[in-house]
Structure formats: structure tokens, C-alpha cells
Design an enzyme around this catalytic site. Structure first.
Site, PDB file in Angstrom:
ATOM      1  N   LYS A   1      -4.900   7.853  -4.670  1.00 18.84           N
ATOM      2  CA  LYS A   1      -4.066   7.328  -5.748  1.00 18.84           C
ATOM      3  C   LYS A   1      -2.740   8.067  -5.773  1.00 18.84           C
ATOM      4  CE  LYS A   1      -3.965   9.730  -8.963  1.00 18.84           C
ATOM      5  NZ  LYS A   1      -3.149  10.809  -9.630  1.00 18.84           N
TER       6      LYS A   1
ATOM      7  N   VAL B   1      -8.141  18.302  -0.929  1.00 20.03           N
ATOM      8  CA  VAL B   1      -8.834  18.614  -2.185  1.00 20.03           C
ATOM      9  C   VAL B   1      -7.830  19.152  -3.213  1.00 20.03           C
ATOM     10  CG1 VAL B   1     -10.603  20.076  -3.241  1.00 20.03           C
ATOM     11  CG2 VAL B   1     -10.994  19.063  -0.979  1.00 20.03           C
ATOM     12  N   ALA B   2      -7.996  18.748  -4.462  1.00 21.43           N
ATOM     13  CA  ALA B   2      -7.153  19.205  -5.575  1.00 21.43           C
ATOM     14  C   ALA B   2      -5.673  19.033  -5.240  1.00 21.43           C
ATOM     15  CB  ALA B   2      -7.456  20.657  -5.917  1.00 21.43           C
ATOM     16  N   ALA B   3      -5.306  17.795  -4.894  1.00 20.85           N
ATOM     17  CA  ALA B   3      -3.966  17.554  -4.374  1.00 20.85           C
ATOM     18  C   ALA B   3      -3.165  16.527  -5.158  1.00 20.85           C
ATOM     19  CB  ALA B   3      -4.067  17.097  -2.907  1.00 20.85           C
TER      20      ALA B   3
ATOM     21  N   GLY C   1     -11.407  13.354  -5.562  1.00 25.01           N
ATOM     22  CA  GLY C   1     -12.740  13.496  -6.142  1.00 25.01           C
ATOM     23  C   GLY C   1     -13.095  12.336  -7.045  1.00 25.01           C
TER      24      GLY C   1
ATOM     25  N   ASP D   1      -9.562   9.855 -14.296  1.00 23.74           N
ATOM     26  CA  ASP D   1      -9.034   8.976 -13.250  1.00 23.74           C
ATOM     27  C   ASP D   1     -10.080   8.032 -12.663  1.00 23.74           C
ATOM     28  OD1 ASP D   1      -6.405   9.812 -13.341  1.00 23.74           O
ATOM     29  OD2 ASP D   1      -6.636  11.331 -11.778  1.00 23.74           O
TER      30      ASP D   1
END
Length: 283
Positions: free
Chosen positions: A11, A96-98, A103, A137
Site C-alpha cells: 500500500k 518490514v516496518a516500511a 504485515g 490498515d
């Protein structure tokens, strides 16, 4: 059918306005969101026992309750009294965590996959309500099309997004704490113009050059204070020919909007390991 394979697309936020902190600790937002073709892949297989088993190509990815996919599977089992277990393989391509809802997209694919494997035939609204308990999200990731997200991200209004263009995703390889960004926004007044209506109008008219003038992310300036590499990536995207460049979500991934297909070899030379993908918007 005892196995299903589902895409889990990234996204991007074409706009992001943080409206303030709520009494429940969440923040109200206003954001035009869009998925892109690039993403992960989630494979779900029914097991003979009742256990949940997670695997991934990314060795450092948690495979227990710390993983939102695990929690999504537990939620489905408990909510609908599913006796069978699941083996879930997550083929990660999204960093990850971007700021790309990697996730959340994995969780959305898990909810949808279990629904189909177990023949539950849940409505989109029911899946979205379940998804919201996992993350703000997740409802958008279930929807998957351009939408204006409001509330904490759960109130979705269909919209026209980017169409005839290419999206280049780059990541500095440095994580940015979403909580830290929100805290910084809470602590100080960050001036920001709400250009959402102008953006929606320009996109509806197919005027991408006008649309980019209204594309902005309130979190970007704050995130740059913690990760100056973001600013460098934005500059280099523009130098590479992007019509517009901005950060997605709370970062640190940035994206450039290209009206013509960019040269993959040139971009690889310019960004090296920072280049995540050259992709297209999902409409």
C-alpha cells in the site's frame, strides 16, 4: 481444496493527514490510499491437527503471536470454532516496518484465505470488522482498491487513484518507529494544508500532473528528522525522472511517480539495494 495462494500487495499513501489523537490512543487520519501490483504472497494449507504453523523466507520474521498473521489465524479459529489448523507460508518481498502495510496485507490475505478454505462465505463488511481488531490498515488491505480512509483508517470511501503511471519504491534500509512519529506530531504543531479535495478532483479528471501538486504526507517532515536518508531518497527519485516523490505512511519507504516506464538498469545503478520495486498502481 486444502490449499490457497493469495497475493498480499503493498500500500502507498497518496496523501496522509493526521487529525489528532483519540481517547483510545489511536489517531484519526485522512488518507488517500492505493495498492500497487508489487507485494508478498501468502500460502495457506489446512492441517490434520489444530495447530497454527508459520514459515517465511525471511528468517528474522516472528512466527508466533508477535506475527499479525498468527493472530489473524487464531482470530478466525476462535471466532468460528474452526477445528482444523493451518500451515501458512509468507513469501516476503515488502520490507518490514516500511510504511507499505506489509504485515496488514499479510493479515488481510490470511483472513480471506481461511474464509475461502473453510467455506465461511463471510461478507466484506464482516471480514473488515475482524481485520480492524488486528490493525487499522487491514480493512483497506482487504478492499485493495483506491480509497479515502478516515477515522483510524477503517472508514473507506471508494476513490479514483493513480492510473497510467509507474511507481518506483525505494527504502533506505533504516526503520522508523511509527509510534515515535505520532508522538512527535502530538508534541508539536505541524502546519499542514488539507489538499484532499483538489487531489481527488485531479485524479478523477485523469490529470496526474495537477494531482501531484496536492500529494503530500504530514509525517514526512517529522520522519526526516529521525531518518535524514529519506530526504536523500526523495531528491534522487526526482533526479531519476520522477514527476513526484514522497514518503509512504510513517516511512521509511519512499516512492516516485513516473509517467513513462523508467529504465530498470539505470534505477538499479542509482539505488542499488535501496531499490525495492518498479511497479504499477492497482486501479
Amino acid at each position: 481444496m486444502n490449499q490457497i495462494v493469495l497475493p498480499s500487495r503493498a500500500k502507498i499513501n497518496l496523501s496522509l493527514l493526521v487529525l489528532g489523537k483519540r481517547s483510545d490512543g489511536y489517531h484519526n487520519i485522512k488518507s488517500l490510499m492505493q495498492t500497487v501490483e508489487f507485494g508478498d504472497e501468502v500460502t495457506i494449507r489446512l492441517r490434520d491437527d489444530d495447530s497454527i504453523y508459520i514459515e517465511s523466507n525471511l528468517p528474522e520474521l516472528p512466527v508466533d503471536e508477535r506475527n499479525i498473521v498468527y493472530r489473524a489465524a487464531v482470530l478466525m479459529k476462535q471466532t468460528f470454532q474452526i477445528s482444523q489448523g493451518f500451515s501458512i507460508y509468507i513469501n516476503k518481498r515488502i520490507p518490514v516496518a516500511a510504511g507499505l502495510a506489509g504485515g496488514s496485507g499479510n493479515a488481510a490475505a490470511t483472513l480471506r484465505g481461511i474464509d475461502q478454505l473453510c467455506g465461511l462465505n463471510l461478507s466484506e463488511d464482516k471480514l473488515a470488522a475482524l481485520g480492524l481488531t488486528l490493525g487499522a490498515d487491514v480493512p483497506f488491505c482487504l478492499y485493495g482498491k483506491p480509497a479515502l480512509a478516515e477515522g483510524i483508517g477503517e472508514r473507506l470511501t471508494p476513490a479514483v487513484g493513480l492510473t497510467n503511471c509507474y511507481i518506483v519504491l525505494v527504502n533506505p534500509g533504516v526503520g522508523v518507529s511509527t509510534g515515535m512519529i505520532y508522538q512527535a506530531l502530538d508534541d508539536k504543531n505541524v502546519p499542514f494544508d488539507d489538499n484532499t479535495e483538489q487531489l481527488l478532483s485531479a485524479l478523477k479528471n485523469g490529470d496526474i500532473k495537477k494531482a501531484v501538486y496536492s500529494m503530500n504526507n504530514m509525517m514526512e517532515t517529522v520522519a526526516i528528522n529521525y531518518c535524514p536518508a529519506i530526504s536523500n531518497l526523495l531528491t534522487r527519485l526526482l533526479e531519476a525522472g520522477a514527476l513526484h516523490a514522497m514518503m509512504s505512511g510513517s516511512g521509511a519507504t519512499c516512492f516516485g511517480v513516473f509517467t513513462e516506464q523508467p529504465d530498470a538498469v539505470k534505477l538499479q545503478q542509482l539505488f542499488g539495494d535501496e531499490l525495492v520495486a518498479i511497479t504499477r498502481p492497482v486501479i
